[in-house]
Every structure is written in C-alpha cells, then in structure tokens.
Scaffold this active site. Structure first.
Site, PDB file in Angstrom:
ATOM      1  N   SER A  98       0.871  -1.194   0.000  1.00  0.00           N
ATOM      2  CA  SER A  98       0.000   0.000   0.000  1.00  0.00           C
ATOM      3  C   SER A  98       0.895   1.227   0.000  1.00  0.00           C
ATOM      4  CB  SER A  98      -0.856   0.010   1.271  1.00  0.00           C
ATOM      5  OG  SER A  98      -1.415   1.296   1.496  1.00  0.00           O
ATOM      6  N   TYR A 124      -1.650  -0.673  10.392  1.00  0.00           N
ATOM      7  CA  TYR A 124      -1.736  -1.042   8.976  1.00  0.00           C
ATOM      8  C   TYR A 124      -0.488  -0.546   8.237  1.00  0.00           C
ATOM      9  CZ  TYR A 124      -3.783  -1.201   4.237  1.00  0.00           C
ATOM     10  OH  TYR A 124      -4.031  -1.447   2.900  1.00  0.00           O
TER      11      TYR A 124
HETATM   12  P1  NAD Z   1     -11.294  -6.443   0.801  1.00  0.00           P
HETATM   13  O1  NAD Z   1     -11.702  -6.365   2.228  1.00  0.00           O
HETATM   14  O2  NAD Z   1     -12.320  -6.249  -0.248  1.00  0.00           O
HETATM   15  O3  NAD Z   1     -10.575  -7.814   0.526  1.00  0.00           O
HETATM   16  C1  NAD Z   1      -9.712  -8.424   1.425  1.00  0.00           C
HETATM   17  C2  NAD Z   1      -9.706  -9.908   1.160  1.00  0.00           C
HETATM   18  O4  NAD Z   1      -8.830 -10.535   2.096  1.00  0.00           O
HETATM   19  C3  NAD Z   1     -11.079 -10.559   1.356  1.00  0.00           C
HETATM   20  O5  NAD Z   1     -11.265 -11.514   0.334  1.00  0.00           O
HETATM   21  C4  NAD Z   1     -10.967 -11.255   2.696  1.00  0.00           C
HETATM   22  O6  NAD Z   1     -11.779 -12.407   2.797  1.00  0.00           O
HETATM   23  C5  NAD Z   1      -9.494 -11.647   2.658  1.00  0.00           C
HETATM   24  N1  NAD Z   1      -8.958 -11.950   3.973  1.00  0.00           N
HETATM   25  C6  NAD Z   1      -8.926 -11.160   5.079  1.00  0.00           C
HETATM   26  N2  NAD Z   1      -8.365 -11.814   6.107  1.00  0.00           N
HETATM   27  C7  NAD Z   1      -8.029 -13.047   5.637  1.00  0.00           C
HETATM   28  C8  NAD Z   1      -7.420 -14.182   6.208  1.00  0.00           C
HETATM   29  N3  NAD Z   1      -7.050 -14.214   7.502  1.00  0.00           N
HETATM   30  N4  NAD Z   1      -7.210 -15.271   5.444  1.00  0.00           N
HETATM   31  C9  NAD Z   1      -7.587 -15.279   4.144  1.00  0.00           C
HETATM   32  N5  NAD Z   1      -8.179 -14.228   3.540  1.00  0.00           N
HETATM   33  C10 NAD Z   1      -8.403 -13.137   4.278  1.00  0.00           C
HETATM   34  O7  NAD Z   1     -10.108  -5.390   0.645  1.00  0.00           O
HETATM   35  P2  NAD Z   1      -9.270  -4.923  -0.636  1.00  0.00           P
HETATM   36  O8  NAD Z   1      -9.371  -3.448  -0.721  1.00  0.00           O
HETATM   37  O9  NAD Z   1      -9.609  -5.732  -1.834  1.00  0.00           O
HETATM   38  O10 NAD Z   1      -7.793  -5.239  -0.136  1.00  0.00           O
HETATM   39  C11 NAD Z   1      -6.967  -6.214  -0.734  1.00  0.00           C
HETATM   40  C12 NAD Z   1      -5.521  -5.890  -0.435  1.00  0.00           C
HETATM   41  O11 NAD Z   1      -5.175  -4.638  -1.019  1.00  0.00           O
HETATM   42  C13 NAD Z   1      -5.214  -5.748   1.067  1.00  0.00           C
HETATM   43  O12 NAD Z   1      -3.949  -6.311   1.335  1.00  0.00           O
HETATM   44  C14 NAD Z   1      -5.181  -4.243   1.255  1.00  0.00           C
HETATM   45  O13 NAD Z   1      -4.390  -3.865   2.343  1.00  0.00           O
HETATM   46  C15 NAD Z   1      -4.580  -3.800  -0.070  1.00  0.00           C
HETATM   47  N6  NAD Z   1      -4.818  -2.412  -0.422  1.00  0.00           N
HETATM   48  C16 NAD Z   1      -6.065  -1.954  -0.654  1.00  0.00           C
HETATM   49  C17 NAD Z   1      -6.234  -0.631  -1.011  1.00  0.00           C
HETATM   50  C18 NAD Z   1      -7.575  -0.065  -1.299  1.00  0.00           C
HETATM   51  O14 NAD Z   1      -7.682   1.163  -1.389  1.00  0.00           O
HETATM   52  N7  NAD Z   1      -8.605  -0.861  -1.441  1.00  0.00           N
HETATM   53  C19 NAD Z   1      -5.143   0.229  -1.124  1.00  0.00           C
HETATM   54  C20 NAD Z   1      -3.885  -0.274  -0.864  1.00  0.00           C
HETATM   55  C21 NAD Z   1      -3.734  -1.608  -0.524  1.00  0.00           C
END
Ligand code: NAD
Length: 249
Positions: free
Chosen positions: A140, A153
C-alpha cells in the site's frame, strides 16, 4: 492462440472480494489456471463459477492466512504454483491511543505474518520444483507514508515492502521474482463505507486529483509483475497511486 499466462497456475489470496476478486478475474482472462483462496468459500465458489462461465479455469480453497496449518494445507493441495498474488489483508481504523492489543494482533497477523507464511510456503514449493516463479505482494502507499487512524496497517505494509526485498534477494538464484504493488486508495469493500463518511470525503478532496481509483487501475501492474515482461524486475515496490504519495494525503 496462446494467452500471456496460459499453462501457468496462479494462487490468489483474499480472492473473495475487492482487489483479490479483480486480480483473479484478470489472471483467468490472461489464460492462467486460477486458484481462489480466502476464508469465505461460498463467495469464492460464486466467483469461480463466473470465471468458468467466461471460459476461464478456476478452482477454490478455504484459507486463513493467519493460520500456518491452513496455509500449509492449501499450498500442499495446490502443486505447481507459478504465481502467488499475496493479497489478503484487513484494516482497522483507530487512533493510536484506542488500538487494542487484539486490533494490533489482527492487523499484523493478517497483513504481515500472513503474507510471510504464504510467501514462505509457496517459495519453498517453487524452489523444490525448480521452475522459478513470481510472487506479487499487495502492499500500500501506507508502506511509505502514514495517516492518522492507520498506524498498525502502515507498519505492516512497510514490513511487506522490506519482506519483498529480502525474499527477492534470497530467491533470485531460484528464478523467483518477488515484487510488490503499492496501490493508492482504490474503492473496494475494505474502504467503501469509510469513503462515504465525512472524513472519507475530506480525504478524497486532499488527494492530488481528488479521486480514488477503481480495481481495474491495477490490471497493467499486475500483468507486468505476473508475466514474462518482469523477467528482469525483482525486489521492486511498484506504486500505483495516481500520484497520491507525491502530494501527501
Ligand atoms: P477487501 O476487504 O475487499 O478484501 C480483502 C480480502 O482478504 C477478502 O477476500 C478477505 O476475505 C481476505 N482476507 C482477510 N483476512 C483473511 C485471512 N485471515 N485469510 C484469508 N483471507 C483473508 O479489501 P481490498 O481493498 O480488496 O484489499 C486487498 C488488499 O489490497 C489488502 O492487502 C489491502 O491492504 C490492499 N490495499 C487496498 C487498497 C484499497 O484502497 N482498497 C489500497 C492499498 C492496498
């Protein structure tokens, strides 16, 4: 005609929603055999059925990345992994003074230790198989900067960036490229409710181009780091953020 990733097996963690669901969809469309892994098997099964209906090759595994036995079982049940997209993550928004020990453990266990457990288990398999591989950790912009309410985070994501470099260094001789994508704010389930709050709307107003991204804004970076074009790229953290870190948020 063969596609970019035909013949490759890609394991995507956290594939039940948000970015992970998008990554799985893009990899399947590029010809990969995609293995969708997350805790919610029903959501995974629905997505896998959609991908198959669109001509893709997809199957599912129940996985909790915080549980080393679960990680081991999924990797053992999935021989021949060529690509790991280490995407599962959670976020808890609280001021430092309000973060509980349980909050700390939940974020660190999922976003740092979970990424490590997955990379280590898949890397061991890739080393034994001697066919090389690609590991893409989802970091991120908060691995490079800090925001209030997201201290733990941000600490975990900074750790993911260093992990990416450390694994790349040790595994280069095994032809395993290890890189990270550091997305800026992308609208998904993790933050949708937050962006609808007043604090969230103010945050968007402070961004360089006053907008958040959509999951498809990461497609090109994903295909670069999972495909043959990144043969000479390892240990990189590719920021895909619309310039958000340049200005600060
Ligand atoms: P989201 O909540 O939609 O998806 C997260 C996924 O991780 C879900 O499928 C959830 O079931 C899974 N998950 C959580 N804990 C888990 C565990 N213990 N075991 C297995 N699966 C697990 O969120 P997202 O926005 O799609 O985030 C995905 C990744 O991208 C994350 O690592 C997040 O930090 C990163 N990210 C997101 C953003 C954003 O703006 N959305 C920005 C930077 C980084």
């Amino acid at each position: 005609m063969s596609s970019l990733l035909s013949g490759k097996t890609a394991l995507v963690t956290g594939a039940s929603s948000g970015l992970g669901a998008r990554f799985a969809t893009v990899l399947a469309a590029a010809g990969a055999h995609v293995v969708l892994a997350a805790r919610r098997q029903d959501a995974l099964d629905a997505l896998a059925a959609q991908l198959r209906a669109a001509g893709g090759n997809a199957e599912t595994r129940a996985l909790d990345v915080t549980d080393s036995a679960s990680v081991r079982a999924v990797v053992e049940a999935t021989p021949g992994i060529d690509i790991l997209v280490n995407n599962a993550g959670i976020s808890i928004e609280k001021l430092v003074a309000e973060v509980t020990e349980d909050d700390y453990d939940a974020v660190m266990d999922t976003n740092l230790k979970g990424v490590w457990l997955m990379a280590q288990a898949v890397g061991r398999q890739m080393i034994a198989r001697q066919q090389g591989g690609k590991i893409v950790n989802i970091s991120s912009v908060l691995g490079q900067m800090v925001l209030t309410r997201l201290s733990v985070y941000a600490m975990a994501k900074a750790g993911v960036n260093q992990m990416t470099r450390a694994l790349a260094l040790e595994w280069a001789r095994h032809d395993i490229e290890v890189n990270a994508i550091a997305p800026g704010y992308i609208r998904t389930e993790i933050n949708r409710a937050f962006f609808d709050t007043e604090i969230g709307r103010k945050l968007i107003d402070r961004m360089l181009r006053r907008r958040v991204g959509e999951p498809e804004d990461l497609d090109a970076a994903l295909l670069l780091l999972c495909g043959p074009g990144s043969r000479f790229i390892t240990g990189s953290v590719l920021t895909v953020d619309d310039g958000q870190v340049l200005k600060g948020i």
